[in-house]
Scaffold this motif. Structure first.
Motif, PDB file in Angstrom:
ATOM      1  N   LEU A  36       0.837  -1.199   0.000  1.00 15.91           N
ATOM      2  CA  LEU A  36       0.000   0.000   0.000  1.00 15.91           C
ATOM      3  C   LEU A  36       0.878   1.258   0.000  1.00 15.91           C
ATOM      4  CD1 LEU A  36      -3.134   0.368   0.328  1.00 15.91           C
ATOM      5  CD2 LEU A  36      -2.659   0.951   2.676  1.00 15.91           C
ATOM      6  N   ASN A  37       1.873   1.220   0.904  1.00 16.25           N
ATOM      7  CA  ASN A  37       2.648   2.446   1.095  1.00 16.25           C
ATOM      8  C   ASN A  37       3.673   2.702   0.010  1.00 16.25           C
ATOM      9  OD1 ASN A  37       1.337   3.336   3.290  1.00 16.25           O
ATOM     10  ND2 ASN A  37       2.532   2.062   4.661  1.00 16.25           N
ATOM     11  N   HIS A  38       4.096   1.625  -0.644  1.00 21.48           N
ATOM     12  CA  HIS A  38       5.113   1.843  -1.663  1.00 21.48           C
ATOM     13  C   HIS A  38       4.532   1.858  -3.066  1.00 21.48           C
ATOM     14  CE1 HIS A  38       7.424   0.679   1.883  1.00 21.48           C
ATOM     15  NE2 HIS A  38       8.259   1.593   1.418  1.00 21.48           N
ATOM     16  N   ALA A  39       3.227   1.711  -3.141  1.00 20.16           N
ATOM     17  CA  ALA A  39       2.605   1.762  -4.473  1.00 20.16           C
ATOM     18  C   ALA A  39       2.752   3.183  -5.027  1.00 20.16           C
ATOM     19  CB  ALA A  39       1.136   1.382  -4.366  1.00 20.16           C
ATOM     20  N   PRO A  40       3.051   3.280  -6.306  1.00 19.58           N
ATOM     21  CA  PRO A  40       3.245   4.625  -6.874  1.00 19.58           C
ATOM     22  C   PRO A  40       1.928   5.328  -7.162  1.00 19.58           C
ATOM     23  CG  PRO A  40       3.613   2.944  -8.531  1.00 19.58           C
ATOM     24  CD  PRO A  40       3.292   2.220  -7.266  1.00 19.58           C
ATOM     25  N   ILE A  41       0.824   4.654  -6.833  1.00 20.74           N
ATOM     26  CA  ILE A  41      -0.477   5.278  -7.077  1.00 20.74           C
ATOM     27  C   ILE A  41      -1.177   5.495  -5.746  1.00 20.74           C
ATOM     28  CG2 ILE A  41      -0.770   4.310  -9.378  1.00 20.74           C
ATOM     29  CD1 ILE A  41      -2.423   2.104  -8.166  1.00 20.74           C
ATOM     30  N   GLY A  42      -2.115   6.403  -5.716  1.00 18.09           N
ATOM     31  CA  GLY A  42      -2.834   6.703  -4.483  1.00 18.09           C
ATOM     32  C   GLY A  42      -3.876   5.624  -4.211  1.00 18.09           C
ATOM     33  N   LEU A  43      -3.813   5.051  -2.983  1.00 19.74           N
ATOM     34  CA  LEU A  43      -4.786   4.026  -2.611  1.00 19.74           C
ATOM     35  C   LEU A  43      -5.410   4.422  -1.283  1.00 19.74           C
ATOM     36  CD1 LEU A  43      -2.603   0.889  -3.390  1.00 19.74           C
ATOM     37  CD2 LEU A  43      -4.479   1.740  -4.752  1.00 19.74           C
ATOM     38  N   GLY A  44      -6.719   4.255  -1.152  1.00 23.26           N
ATOM     39  CA  GLY A  44      -7.365   4.624   0.107  1.00 23.26           C
ATOM     40  C   GLY A  44      -8.600   3.783   0.336  1.00 23.26           C
ATOM     41  N   PHE A  45      -8.947   3.642   1.618  1.00 20.49           N
ATOM     42  CA  PHE A  45     -10.183   2.958   1.977  1.00 20.49           C
ATOM     43  C   PHE A  45     -11.010   3.941   2.785  1.00 20.49           C
ATOM     44  CE2 PHE A  45     -12.115  -0.031   5.273  1.00 20.49           C
ATOM     45  CZ  PHE A  45     -13.307  -0.121   4.560  1.00 20.49           C
ATOM     46  N   LEU A  86      -5.095   4.763   4.130  1.00 21.58           N
ATOM     47  CA  LEU A  86      -4.664   5.348   2.861  1.00 21.58           C
ATOM     48  C   LEU A  86      -3.155   5.286   2.803  1.00 21.58           C
ATOM     49  CD1 LEU A  86      -4.954   9.219   2.787  1.00 21.58           C
ATOM     50  CD2 LEU A  86      -4.825   7.926   4.868  1.00 21.58           C
ATOM     51  N   ASN A  87      -2.623   5.377   1.631  1.00 20.04           N
ATOM     52  CA  ASN A  87      -1.169   5.269   1.532  1.00 20.04           C
ATOM     53  C   ASN A  87      -0.519   6.643   1.391  1.00 20.04           C
ATOM     54  OD1 ASN A  87      -1.705   5.902  -1.099  1.00 20.04           O
ATOM     55  ND2 ASN A  87      -0.597   4.194  -1.990  1.00 20.04           N
ATOM     56  N   ASP A  88       0.819   6.616   1.481  1.00 25.65           N
ATOM     57  CA  ASP A  88       1.566   7.877   1.449  1.00 25.65           C
ATOM     58  C   ASP A  88       1.312   8.645   0.156  1.00 25.65           C
ATOM     59  OD1 ASP A  88       2.624   7.389   3.898  1.00 25.65           O
ATOM     60  OD2 ASP A  88       4.415   6.396   3.124  1.00 25.65           O
ATOM     61  N   ALA A  89       1.180   7.871  -0.939  1.00 25.80           N
ATOM     62  CA  ALA A  89       1.010   8.539  -2.244  1.00 25.80           C
ATOM     63  C   ALA A  89      -0.282   9.359  -2.254  1.00 25.80           C
ATOM     64  CB  ALA A  89       0.991   7.495  -3.355  1.00 25.80           C
ATOM     65  N   LEU A  90      -1.351   8.775  -1.683  1.00 25.57           N
ATOM     66  CA  LEU A  90      -2.631   9.499  -1.693  1.00 25.57           C
ATOM     67  C   LEU A  90      -2.558  10.700  -0.739  1.00 25.57           C
ATOM     68  CD1 LEU A  90      -5.416   9.563  -2.870  1.00 25.57           C
ATOM     69  CD2 LEU A  90      -6.220   8.080  -1.054  1.00 25.57           C
ATOM     70  N   ALA A  91      -1.944  10.465   0.453  1.00 26.12           N
ATOM     71  CA  ALA A  91      -1.817  11.570   1.414  1.00 26.12           C
ATOM     72  C   ALA A  91      -0.972  12.691   0.803  1.00 26.12           C
ATOM     73  CB  ALA A  91      -1.190  11.062   2.707  1.00 26.12           C
ATOM     74  N   ALA A  92       0.085  12.297   0.073  1.00 21.42           N
ATOM     75  CA  ALA A  92       0.962  13.303  -0.537  1.00 21.42           C
ATOM     76  C   ALA A  92       0.207  14.141  -1.571  1.00 21.42           C
ATOM     77  CB  ALA A  92       2.161  12.616  -1.195  1.00 21.42           C
ATOM     78  N   LEU A  93      -0.737  13.493  -2.256  1.00 20.80           N
ATOM     79  CA  LEU A  93      -1.567  14.235  -3.214  1.00 20.80           C
ATOM     80  C   LEU A  93      -2.290  15.381  -2.520  1.00 20.80           C
ATOM     81  CD1 LEU A  93      -3.539  11.758  -5.491  1.00 20.80           C
ATOM     82  CD2 LEU A  93      -2.025  13.578  -6.149  1.00 20.80           C
ATOM     83  N   GLY A 151     -19.615 -11.622   4.195  1.00 23.46           N
ATOM     84  CA  GLY A 151     -21.063 -11.837   4.078  1.00 23.46           C
ATOM     85  C   GLY A 151     -21.700 -10.961   2.997  1.00 23.46           C
ATOM     86  N   GLY A 152     -20.947 -10.105   2.373  1.00 25.01           N
ATOM     87  CA  GLY A 152     -21.495  -9.302   1.275  1.00 25.01           C
ATOM     88  C   GLY A 152     -21.895  -7.887   1.675  1.00 25.01           C
ATOM     89  N   GLY A 153     -21.876  -7.596   2.976  1.00 28.64           N
ATOM     90  CA  GLY A 153     -22.238  -6.244   3.432  1.00 28.64           C
ATOM     91  C   GLY A 153     -21.183  -5.246   2.983  1.00 28.64           C
ATOM     92  N   ILE A 154     -21.616  -4.031   2.670  1.00 31.33           N
ATOM     93  CA  ILE A 154     -20.637  -3.038   2.179  1.00 31.33           C
ATOM     94  C   ILE A 154     -20.030  -2.268   3.347  1.00 31.33           C
ATOM     95  CG2 ILE A 154     -20.400  -0.942   0.787  1.00 31.33           C
ATOM     96  CD1 ILE A 154     -21.866  -2.292  -1.317  1.00 31.33           C
ATOM     97  N   LEU A 155     -18.705  -2.281   3.390  1.00 32.84           N
ATOM     98  CA  LEU A 155     -17.983  -1.610   4.478  1.00 32.84           C
ATOM     99  C   LEU A 155     -17.581  -0.189   4.112  1.00 32.84           C
ATOM    100  CD1 LEU A 155     -15.459  -4.389   5.495  1.00 32.84           C
ATOM    101  CD2 LEU A 155     -17.361  -3.560   6.839  1.00 32.84           C
ATOM    102  N   GLY A 156     -17.381   0.021   2.829  1.00 27.30           N
ATOM    103  CA  GLY A 156     -16.938   1.349   2.407  1.00 27.30           C
ATOM    104  C   GLY A 156     -16.484   1.304   0.957  1.00 27.30           C
ATOM    105  N   VAL A 157     -15.596   2.228   0.638  1.00 26.74           N
ATOM    106  CA  VAL A 157     -15.155   2.376  -0.762  1.00 26.74           C
ATOM    107  C   VAL A 157     -13.636   2.321  -0.821  1.00 26.74           C
ATOM    108  CG1 VAL A 157     -15.094   3.954  -2.736  1.00 26.74           C
ATOM    109  CG2 VAL A 157     -17.101   3.867  -1.300  1.00 26.74           C
ATOM    110  N   GLY A 158     -13.141   1.568  -1.781  1.00 30.26           N
ATOM    111  CA  GLY A 158     -11.699   1.555  -2.042  1.00 30.26           C
ATOM    112  C   GLY A 158     -11.430   2.505  -3.195  1.00 30.26           C
ATOM    113  N   ALA A 159     -10.504   3.434  -2.988  1.00 28.22           N
ATOM    114  CA  ALA A 159     -10.231   4.414  -4.038  1.00 28.22           C
ATOM    115  C   ALA A 159      -8.839   4.162  -4.617  1.00 28.22           C
ATOM    116  CB  ALA A 159     -10.292   5.826  -3.475  1.00 28.22           C
ATOM    117  N   VAL A 160      -8.745   4.174  -5.931  1.00 23.33           N
ATOM    118  CA  VAL A 160      -7.456   4.031  -6.620  1.00 23.33           C
ATOM    119  C   VAL A 160      -7.274   5.288  -7.470  1.00 23.33           C
ATOM    120  CG1 VAL A 160      -6.131   2.653  -8.258  1.00 23.33           C
ATOM    121  CG2 VAL A 160      -7.759   1.534  -6.734  1.00 23.33           C
TER     122      VAL A 160
END
Ligand code: ADP
Length: 602
Positions: free
Chosen positions: A249-258, A268-275, A343-352
């Protein structure tokens, strides 16, 4: 010891209490033997003779409340004169027997197996539970031999040697320790064993072992420990997975967040926070709205939509600002995925979020270069057709005049002067065109050279004007002379080229005629020359491009106004090489004024 027994035993030394039994009962060895037997837990009757009298004794062991033997009780009587025991004594005996039976019953009914062994390794007591636990029958214990019982029990345990050695060690009279340990049996049972010394007064007279079957508890404990270990290992695996995930997550060159249901960043990862221009820790738990105020109104509805529909939104192109770079438009390729429980319940959103600003800029740059290349090709094509047209234009009259001259010579007549003049004018026009082309290519190659000398602008302009001839009767020319010579360091020929070009343009782009004003003056430390006409003017948006190579304003079509679009380009270069400036003021259809300034020679 009552006086009767003391008398029978021949004891004369006062109260016998406190003296060893051997000493007091030395005269009654048969009684002492019976007492010894009873001390080992067995009651009995015995008889003997003393002073011609037959004596008999009832000897019974005495047990304490806790089932341990406290001692023995003996009652002596003469057989010859049988007498009923006194009523009190009988009652006491019955009471004692009753107590003993109660104790025995209690002893047998307790859940723990208990065995009591004296110092001579004789079993003085055991209960039924003990027999059951160790599978020891009455016959096996008949001899009351502790070592034999131990030998029968030992094969049942997992580590017999240790078991036997441990018990024998505890049987030593010096072993005062109360201890407890665990005995594991081959059949899987587990006993908790407690052992403590058996005391009579202050004296250790044996040892008590009690065994409790803790198999079920132990198994439960083991199961619990197993579950704990399993949970621990699951937790470790989970932590491991998280660590791996975190690393990616943290070393991915793209922004990732939950993002959670309440639209807060849960991970969220550093890339997204840096954005966003922040550190990851600052953002966790904070609202999307707080962290990305510039784009929240766009992204929040999309995130809600993903959670409501459970369908991802993939590859959205977004443009906006982030707090990290205010005022700068950035571009992203964004995808939102629903994050579900097993169980299929939605917890949130993953952002790329993939930053594509650089790519967009590169693409824009490529497009610009492509446009420029196309423009260059267009200009070249235009130039070729313009150049062909411009070069051809003087050729037609030139050819005509030459043919006329040839006809005149052929007819033996004199060549008419005006044909010669016209032909020369066209040749000059061709020469100007060719020179412009040569100059332009010299400028491009950086090879346009100046030969500078001190020059009075006033005289110089006068000279140029004397050579300059307007071809149209519609135009007039006025020169506003300066009151001083205005000396500059200039290349005479090149400066004449500039002035001539500006004057020619002033006439050319005033097709309906008018006055062309020429002015030379001092402005500060500079000499300024201005050429003003009353012609077609130049559209405002085109003025910035006038001094570019091949540029022709759109209100000057080639059909109406010839020219290669090189004159001003050459003028600009010449003036700049002199350390001066050239510029234009113009209004469409209201004429134009071209100025150039040169530093005055000091
Ligand atoms: P050209 O040979 O085409 O005249 P120039 O470099 O001298 O080339 O001029 C470039 C363009 O500037 C012209 O095509 C014309 O559109 C515009 N221009 C130059 N001088 C004037 C002027 N005095 N009035 C209006 N337009 C002018």
């Amino acid at each position: 010891m009552d006086p009767v027994l003391a008398g029978a035993a021949g004891w004369r030394d006062g109260a016998p209490a406190g003296h060893p039994m051997e000493e007091v009962l030395g005269g009654l060895p048969w009684l002492k033997h019976a007492l010894d037997t009873a001390l080992e837990g067995t009651e009995g009757l015995c008889e003997g003779h003393e002073h011609g009298q037959r004596l008999s004794a009832v000897v019974v062991p005495v047990f304490g409340e806790d089932g341990t033997q406290l001692g023995v009780c003996a009652r002596l009587r003469t057989l010859d004169t049988p007498k009923q025991p006194p009523a009190g004594e009988r009652q006491a005996r019955e009471h004692l027997e009753h107590q003993t039976s109660v104790l025995r019953a209690t002893f047998d009914s307790i859940a723990d197996g208990v065995i009591v062994v004296d110092l001579s390794r004789r079993i003085t007591a055991f209960n039924k539970r003990f027999q059951e636990m160790w599978g020891l029958t009455d016959e096996m214990l008949e001899e009351r031999d502790a070592e034999k019982a131990l030998a029968s029990a030992a094969p049942l345990v997992k580590d017999p040697e240790r078991f036997v050695a441990g018990i024998l060690r505890r049987m030593l009279p010096s072993s005062e320790a109360e201890n407890s340990d665990i005995v594991e049996l081959r059949d899987g049972r587990v006993f908790e064993r407690k052992s403590l010394p058996q005391r009579l007064g202050d004296t250790i007279i044996g040892r008590v072992w009690s065994y409790r079957d803790v198999t079920v508890e132990r198994h439960a404990q083991a199961e619990q420990a197993r579950l704990l270990a399993a949970e621990q290992s699951a937790r470790e695996r989970l932590e491991e997975s998280f660590a791996v995930l975190d690393t990616f997550l943290n070393h991915a060159p793209i922004g990732l967040g939950f993002i959670g249901k309440d639209l807060r960043f849960l991970r969220l990862n550093d890339a997204l926070a840096a954005l966003h221009g922040r550190r990851r820790e600052e953002e966790i738990g904070r609202l999307v709205r707080e962290m990305t105020p510039h784009v929240a109104s766009t992204v929040e509805p999309l995130m809600r939509q993903v959670m409501e529909t459970g369908r991802p939104i993939i590859g959205l192109d977004m443009t906006g600002e982030v707090p990290a770079t205010p005022g700068q438009q950035r571009h992203w390729h964004v995808s939102y995925y629903p994050v579900r429980t097993a169980g299929g319940g939605i917890l949130g959103v993953g952002a790329v979020v993939v930053e594509v600003t650089a790519e967009r800029h590169a693409q824009a740059e490529r497009e610009r270069l492509l446009r420029e290349a196309r423009e260059a090709v267009r200009i070249r094509d235009d130039f070729l057709s313009i150049a062909a047209h411009e070069l051809k234009t003087p050729l037609t009259p030139l050819k005509l005049h030459l043919q006329m001259m040839k006809a005149q010579v052929g007819a033996g007549r004199l060549v008419a002067q005006h044909h010669v003049d016209k032909a020369l004018t066209q040749v000059s026009r061709l020469a100007v065109l060719v020179n412009d082309l040569l100059d332009a290519s010299r400028i491009q190659a950086g090879r346009l050279e100046l030969c500078r000398e001190p020059l009075s602008l006033r005289e110089f302009v006068r000279e140029v004007l004397s050579d300059f001839r307007s071809t149209s009767p519609l135009h007039s020319l006025e020169f506003e002379e300066p009151g001083e010579p205005l000396v500059v360091m200039a290349d005479r020929g090149r400066l004449a080229q500039v002035l001539t070009n500006l004057l020619e343009n002033a006439f050319k782009y005033s097709p309906t005629g008018g006055t062309v004003h020429l002015r030379a003056e001092r402005v500060g430390g500079e000499a300024r020359v201005s050429v003003r006409d009353e012609g077609i003017g130049i559209p405002e948006d085109q003025q910035a491009h006038l001094f570019e190579r091949f540029f022709r304003a759109r209100n000057a079509p080639i059909s109406g106004f010839g020219g290669l679009g090189l004159g001003l380009y050459i003028c600009h270069d010449i003036i700049e090489r002199h350390g001066g400036r050239i510029w234009v003021e113009s209004r469409l259809e209201h004429g134009s004024t071209f100025h150039f300034s040169l530093p005055l020679a000091s």
